[in-house]
Design a protein around this motif. Structure first.
Motif, mmCIF file in Angstrom:
data_model
loop_
_atom_site.group_PDB
_atom_site.id
_atom_site.type_symbol
_atom_site.label_atom_id
_atom_site.label_comp_id
_atom_site.label_asym_id
_atom_site.label_seq_id
_atom_site.Cartn_x
_atom_site.Cartn_y
_atom_site.Cartn_z
ATOM 1 N N GLY A 20 10.309 13.847 4.630
ATOM 2 C CA GLY A 20 11.185 12.973 3.850
ATOM 3 C C GLY A 20 10.360 11.952 3.089
ATOM 4 N N PHE A 21 10.996 10.887 2.636
ATOM 5 C CA PHE A 21 10.278 9.841 1.889
ATOM 6 C C PHE A 21 10.465 8.485 2.557
ATOM 7 C CE2 PHE A 21 9.894 6.389 -1.076
ATOM 8 C CZ PHE A 21 8.667 6.659 -1.659
ATOM 9 N N GLY A 22 9.350 7.843 2.897
ATOM 10 C CA GLY A 22 9.397 6.449 3.359
ATOM 11 C C GLY A 22 10.080 6.252 4.700
ATOM 12 N N LEU A 131 0.187 10.850 1.257
ATOM 13 C CA LEU A 131 0.329 9.563 1.933
ATOM 14 C C LEU A 131 0.763 8.544 0.875
ATOM 15 C CD1 LEU A 131 -0.183 8.302 4.793
ATOM 16 C CD2 LEU A 131 -2.264 7.348 3.803
ATOM 17 N N TYR A 132 1.973 8.046 0.998
ATOM 18 C CA TYR A 132 2.464 7.032 0.064
ATOM 19 C C TYR A 132 1.948 5.672 0.535
ATOM 20 C CZ TYR A 132 5.683 4.411 -2.904
ATOM 21 O OH TYR A 132 6.226 3.555 -3.840
ATOM 22 N N ILE A 133 1.344 4.940 -0.382
ATOM 23 C CA ILE A 133 0.706 3.657 -0.053
ATOM 24 C C ILE A 133 1.533 2.539 -0.671
ATOM 25 C CG2 ILE A 133 -1.421 2.317 -0.301
ATOM 26 C CD1 ILE A 133 -2.823 5.076 -0.871
ATOM 27 N N ARG A 134 1.946 1.594 0.133
ATOM 28 C CA ARG A 134 2.815 0.519 -0.365
ATOM 29 C C ARG A 134 2.142 -0.845 -0.136
ATOM 30 N NH1 ARG A 134 8.262 -0.333 -1.428
ATOM 31 N NH2 ARG A 134 7.963 1.465 -2.780
ATOM 32 N N PRO A 135 1.396 -1.362 -1.137
ATOM 33 C CA PRO A 135 0.919 -2.745 -1.070
ATOM 34 C C PRO A 135 2.063 -3.689 -1.474
ATOM 35 C CG PRO A 135 -0.390 -1.362 -2.578
ATOM 36 C CD PRO A 135 0.886 -0.656 -2.301
ATOM 37 N N ALA A 163 8.528 15.614 -0.480
ATOM 38 C CA ALA A 163 9.049 15.416 -1.839
ATOM 39 C C ALA A 163 10.018 14.238 -1.841
ATOM 40 C CB ALA A 163 9.750 16.671 -2.312
ATOM 41 N N TYR A 164 10.068 13.488 -2.968
ATOM 42 C CA TYR A 164 10.957 12.330 -3.051
ATOM 43 C C TYR A 164 12.421 12.759 -3.095
ATOM 44 C CZ TYR A 164 12.960 7.955 -4.640
ATOM 45 O OH TYR A 164 13.710 6.833 -4.732
ATOM 46 N N TYR A 165 12.678 13.807 -3.891
ATOM 47 C CA TYR A 165 14.063 14.288 -4.008
ATOM 48 C C TYR A 165 14.340 15.333 -2.943
ATOM 49 C CZ TYR A 165 14.349 11.825 -8.381
ATOM 50 O OH TYR A 165 14.365 10.847 -9.317
ATOM 51 N N ASN A 196 14.384 -6.315 -9.175
ATOM 52 C CA ASN A 196 14.795 -5.253 -10.100
ATOM 53 C C ASN A 196 15.489 -4.116 -9.358
ATOM 54 O OD1 ASN A 196 13.794 -6.409 -12.474
ATOM 55 N ND2 ASN A 196 11.736 -5.624 -12.076
ATOM 56 N N TYR A 197 15.010 -3.867 -8.150
ATOM 57 C CA TYR A 197 15.573 -2.757 -7.381
ATOM 58 C C TYR A 197 16.903 -3.185 -6.754
ATOM 59 C CZ TYR A 197 11.188 -0.614 -8.495
ATOM 60 O OH TYR A 197 10.148 -0.081 -9.215
ATOM 61 N N ALA A 198 16.981 -4.440 -6.314
ATOM 62 C CA ALA A 198 18.251 -4.954 -5.780
ATOM 63 C C ALA A 198 19.320 -4.893 -6.872
ATOM 64 C CB ALA A 198 18.073 -6.387 -5.286
ATOM 65 N N SER A 296 8.866 10.626 -14.766
ATOM 66 C CA SER A 296 7.554 10.528 -14.133
ATOM 67 C C SER A 296 7.514 9.288 -13.253
ATOM 68 C CB SER A 296 6.468 10.422 -15.206
ATOM 69 O OG SER A 296 6.565 9.170 -15.862
ATOM 70 N N GLY A 297 6.884 9.411 -12.095
ATOM 71 C CA GLY A 297 6.740 8.263 -11.202
ATOM 72 C C GLY A 297 5.831 8.639 -10.050
ATOM 73 N N THR A 298 5.298 7.649 -9.359
ATOM 74 C CA THR A 298 4.412 7.973 -8.232
ATOM 75 C C THR A 298 5.162 8.773 -7.182
ATOM 76 O OG1 THR A 298 3.012 6.058 -8.553
ATOM 77 C CG2 THR A 298 3.051 6.980 -6.348
ATOM 78 N N ALA A 299 6.335 8.284 -6.804
ATOM 79 C CA ALA A 299 7.083 8.970 -5.752
ATOM 80 C C ALA A 299 7.608 10.306 -6.263
ATOM 81 C CB ALA A 299 8.232 8.080 -5.277
HETATM 82 C C1 COI Z 1 7.154 4.689 -7.016
HETATM 83 O O1 COI Z 1 7.277 5.747 -7.617
HETATM 84 O O2 COI Z 1 6.123 4.313 -6.459
HETATM 85 C C2 COI Z 1 8.241 3.790 -6.935
HETATM 86 O O3 COI Z 1 8.045 2.646 -7.089
HETATM 87 C C3 COI Z 1 9.521 4.305 -6.555
HETATM 88 C C4 COI Z 1 9.941 3.645 -5.296
HETATM 89 C C5 COI Z 1 10.688 2.419 -5.600
HETATM 90 C C6 COI Z 1 10.683 4.602 -4.435
#
Ligand code: COI
Length: 353
Positions: A20-22, A131-135, A163-165, A196-198, A296-299
């Motif tokens: 899954g994602f996150g 590996l998704y990296i979240r700073p 995958a994100y989706y 922005n996300y809220a 396009s996006g990282t996730a």
């Molecule tokens: C990313 O693609 O890194 C994003 O920021 C999307 C995330 C908010 C799920």
């Protein structure tokens, strides 16, 4: 930067099955604190754990927080590679400045990322996972006045992801939002900040209820110009040009967006950054000049868009299937990220582990 490494004594349970994602987090995180008058102190890699937060911490009240999202990959050769950490660190610095958060040197942000990823290298999944990296950095000062806080914490957490989706590379259904607004010029739409996300949640929830995956934001004034999708920048491929909305202060300067532009230019494709209207998209679909749309996006990496939803009905993009451009860009990008293709643009950094 001097980083104290404090290995965990209680390793976490490894996930089994679909990632899954996150959802899952690794054994360690990077953490350091900002103390008024001292600056950034106590850089450490330590066991993944929660931190106590004063109920009056300013982030909880006034949302002074910014973040990034980048990825590390395991290649077929077993090698560990991180994608465009320098560009993410630069955008992180810009977001911090916009939110009045004290600067963290870009080199320190990169070092923090590399150090914690190397510590938890065994958590980096094989393809197709990553590996998704979240700073992220947030205001911790206990104070209810409205001004930039005097205390912060900077963390880097790691999440092994699939995958994100949920439906993988299947084309996504996007609701075209023409009432709610994500950002206006002069606001914080170009900063990667939590607000922005809220602000996007209510419209995204409405789109989900209607059966769509995400929201396509339109400009705040006319609602005619395309801006970006919830978690992606957007590309529209016509017969003779590929268009992506220009960076005008309301959308995010996506790192994957920049990578896609660079890959298209290298192929000799006519890629143009300019405003693009919904009418152009509708006319293009009618005349057959619209070939495909993708995000396009990282996730999300590169995600084909199959349907745009309007009040008066759905518009199927192309034949509703993933287009050749989205497929080939996904393939090229992920191969560069994993070391299966050469890296002519110097995007990939090989790590230990
Ligand atoms: C990313 O693609 O890194 C994003 O920021 C999307 C995330 C908010 C799920």
């Amino acid at each position: 930067m001097n980083i104290d490494i404090r290995p965990t004594t209680t390793p976490r349970t490894r996930p089994t099955g679909a990632l899954g994602f996150g959802i899952h987090f690794t054994d360690h995180l990077f953490r350091m604190d900002y103390v008024d008058g001292k600056g950034w102190v106590d850089a450490r890699v330590e066991a993944y754990s929660g931190a106590t937060l004063d109920p009056a911490a300013s982030v909880l009240h006034y949302a002074q927080v910014v973040f990034e999202g980048l990825k590390a990959f395991r290649g077929a050769d077993g090698g560990l590679r991180i994608f465009r950490a320098d560009r993410h660190a630069r955008r992180f610095a810009r977001s911090c400045e916009k939110l009045c958060i004290p600067a963290i040197p870009e080199a320190d942000v990169m070092e923090a990322i590399v150090r914690v990823v190397e510590q938890d290298a065994s958590w980096v999944p094989d393809a197709p996972g990553a590996l998704y990296i979240r700073p992220y950095v947030y205001a911790t000062e206990a104070f209810l006045g409205v001004r930039p806080a005097k205390a912060y914490t900077f963390c880097v957490i790691l999440s092994p992801v699939g995958a994100y989706y949920e439906r993988g590379f299947a084309p996504v259904k996007i609701w075209v939002e023409r009432e709610a607004v994500r950002a206006v010029k002069g606001g914080v739409g170009d900063a990667k900040t939590a607000a922005n996300y809220a602000a996007s949640l209510h419209a995204a929830f409405g789109a989900k209820k209607r059966g769509y995956d995400q929201v396509l934001w339109t400009d705040a004034i006319s609602h005619e110009k395309i801006e970006e999708v919830g978690t992606m920048n957007l590309f529209v491929a016509f017969e003779n040009e590929v268009v992506t909305p220009s960076l005008d202060g309301t959308i995010l300067d996506g790192v994957t967006r920049d990578s896609v532009i660079t890959l298209l230019k290298a192929r000799g494709v006519n890629i143009v950054e300019r405003p693009i209207t919904l009418d152009e998209v509708k006319q293009g679909q009618k005349s057959g000049k619209l070939k495909e749309i993708f995000g396009s996006g990282t996730a999300a990496v590169v995600s084909p868009v199959g349907t745009l939803g309007f009040e008066d009905g759905d518009l199927t993009i192309g034949d509703g299937n993933p287009g050749p451009l989205a497929l080939s860009l996904f393939d090229e990008l992920t191969k560069i990220q994993r070391g299966d293709l050469p890296d002519p643009h110097g995007w990939v950094r090989r790590l230990e582990g």
